[in-house]
Design a protein around this motif. Sequence first.
Motif: not given
Length: 238
Positions: A2-3, A9-10, A23-25, A41-42
């Motif tokens: 993702s950007r 972002v999951q 995981y989440q970001s 998002s790593i």
Amino acid sequence: TSRPITDIVQLYLQDEDGNIIAYQSGDQIPFEERSFEHRKSIFKIDLPPNVKYSAYLHLGSDGEVISIPLKLYDTSSFLQATYKEQIFFGLFYGILILAATSYLFFFISLKDRTFLYYGLYTIFIGLLQFALDGFFFQYFTPSGGWFSSRSVILMAVVANFFLAKYADHFLAFRTHFKIMPKIFNGIYVMLAISGVALVSLPAALEIIYPLVNIIGLVTILLILGSVFLSLVLCPLLG
């Protein structure tokens, strides 16, 4: 994946027994609550031998373009990629800072507003890229929130305004082309409406993102078209 500016972002990994690792970001959650504290998002995942995972990726956006690159690195490769990025970002932002400082110095010395407008445009276009790269969220708004999620579009609105002011002032559109005042006044009105909508109408984000991009494109086309008319057609027509 993702950007850096993607809101949500999951990543979900499901093994063959049905067990799920989540995981989440994303910049809608506080920075310290990310699964891996990084501007991007790593996700740091462990892949045991002979184990199969099904991966599910959920992305959410309030108007920004969603991009879905999915790259897998080992630790060494990831570090090497990070080092290369640091060199690029150092040069890029260093040049922007130098350019903005120079233009503002010329404005103070010469009192020519052209330098002021372009210096401010350089500053805000740099802040726009700073937000796009995830640095703004990491260092200035790590708790997330309203300003964090709108930093990109806010910087874009202000940068577009100063670009239009620079073009309007430097290229003397209003002197040579009588229709230009109406066009530029229309650009200023549209940018003002976009700024007000950002503050008062959260649902308008989906419209404002493409609208501001269109305004920026129109401004650049006006600059190129007017330069062409001034340098090519006007001399031919006398």
